[in-house]
Design a protein around this motif. Structure first.
Motif, PDB file in Angstrom:
ATOM      1  N   ASP A  10      34.333  -6.216   9.251  1.00 47.58           N
ATOM      2  CA  ASP A  10      34.434  -4.791   9.549  1.00 47.58           C
ATOM      3  C   ASP A  10      35.881  -4.348   9.724  1.00 47.58           C
ATOM      4  O   ASP A  10      36.223  -3.196   9.497  1.00 47.58           O
ATOM      5  CB  ASP A  10      33.637  -4.461  10.821  1.00 47.58           C
ATOM      6  N   GLY A  12      38.298  -5.351   7.949  1.00 53.93           N
ATOM      7  CA  GLY A  12      38.996  -5.425   6.673  1.00 53.93           C
ATOM      8  C   GLY A  12      39.454  -6.800   6.287  1.00 53.93           C
ATOM      9  O   GLY A  12      39.951  -6.992   5.189  1.00 53.93           O
ATOM     10  N   ARG A 265      40.936  -4.554  -2.762  1.00 53.23           N
ATOM     11  CA  ARG A 265      39.925  -4.397  -1.715  1.00 53.23           C
ATOM     12  C   ARG A 265      40.567  -4.371  -0.332  1.00 53.23           C
ATOM     13  O   ARG A 265      40.173  -3.575   0.538  1.00 53.23           O
ATOM     14  CB  ARG A 265      38.915  -5.540  -1.797  1.00 53.23           C
ATOM     15  N   SER A 269      40.522  -1.071   2.275  1.00 53.51           N
ATOM     16  CA  SER A 269      39.938  -1.182   3.613  1.00 53.51           C
ATOM     17  C   SER A 269      40.943  -0.858   4.706  1.00 53.51           C
ATOM     18  O   SER A 269      40.572  -0.762   5.879  1.00 53.51           O
ATOM     19  CB  SER A 269      39.390  -2.597   3.824  1.00 53.51           C
TER      20      SER A 269
END
Length: 289
Positions: A10, A12, A265, A269
């Motif tokens: 959560d 990242g 990604r 995040s």
């Protein structure tokens, strides 16, 4: 542009996942060293006896040894297991850029041959020893003889050593291209980086490791060679390798697209947006303001 679903916590950070083993093994370090020694020994003998019209017995033995060692390394690799690093979640441990010195050596040999032939053409034409027609005829004779020797497989000697070998000027372009492509990783290699089990990324500078803090860099770009974290003036930049990157832990190559996808990604995040034209191993990410 939003990030695809990823294997992240959560906060990242990436989940620690060991990459799967393929069931195969990779050559050990001593096997690679033995292969290098065998081929360099053969190359040295070939260069030392380059004035001869054909290989001597010693050169044939050296060639046979080099081929045998290469076959042994491929057939019986004795190193660690091969692993698959095709998924971003499998990026764990230290990663560093490495130069393919074998191709650099081949490129250097081709370049030297091309430069020598080009220099011979220029010198002979400038001094009147040959004109354009002589150069063209010599190239044609060399090319024809070389082709016939290949087709006849040793049953015909075209006596290429009696030509001026002007045709070797064609080696200059592929030699320079090989040098350029393979020295990219040497001159623009970026800093070694490490992905820890908790998902944090550290960058090596000299003998020290420092945490990579993405919020300090408003822009991040990847061009297939490096991933650059660019700070506003008077700050600098941190460059991570992307071209010919290898895992220190597993000794296998990290695909550039996997490397780029991991950082895409990660950045998304952490409050970055990707430019619409970000595809493959190229992207530009900008921090939201």
């Amino acid at each position: 542009m939003t990030a695809p679903e990823s294997s992240l916590h959560d906060n990242g950070d990436s989940r620690a996942q060991r990459p799967p083993e393929s069931g195969e093994r990779r050559p050990a370090g001593w096997q690679r060293a033995m292969r290098w020694t065998a081929w360099l020994g053969f190359l040295g003998l070939a260069i030392a006896n380059s004035q001869k019209a054909a290989f001597s017995g010693v050169e044939f033995v050296a060639l046979a040894v080099a081929i045998g060692v290469s076959i042994f390394c491929v057939a019986r690799p004795l190193g660690g297991p091969q692993v698959d690093l095709s998924e971003p979640a499998h990026m764990l441990g230290a990663f560093v850029s490495r130069t393919n010195w074998a191709l650099v050596l081949i490129g250097a040999v081709l370049t030297v041959g091309g430069v020598a032939a080009t220099g011979a053409i220029v010198y002979d034409m400038s001094t009147g020893r040959a004109d354009f027609g002589d150069v063209v005829r010599d190239i044609a004779v060399f090319a024809e003889g070389w082709f016939v020797e290949i087709v006849m497989r040793g049953f015909y000697d075209a006596e290429l050593e009696k030509t001026h070998a002007y045709a070797l000027f064609v080696l200059l372009l592929p030699g320079l291209l090989l040098l350029w492509y393979n020295l990219i990783a040497f001159f623009k290699r970026g800093n070694e980086f490490r992905v820890d089990n908790d998902g944090s990324v550290a960058v090596r500078t000299g003998d020290t490791w420092s945490a990579l803090l993405e919020y300090e860099y408003p822009t991040v770009t990847a061009d297939g060679t490096t991933i650059d974290f660019i700070a506003p003036p008077p700050g600098g930049r941190v460059s991570l390798p992307q071209h010919r990157v290898f895992s220190r832990e597993y000794g296998v190559r990290l695909p550039a697209k996997t490397n780029a996808e991991y950082f895409r990604r990660r950045l998304c995040s952490r409050g970055f947006d990707l430019d619409p034209d970000s595809v493959g191993d190229h992207f530009t990410a900008r921090r939201r303001t």
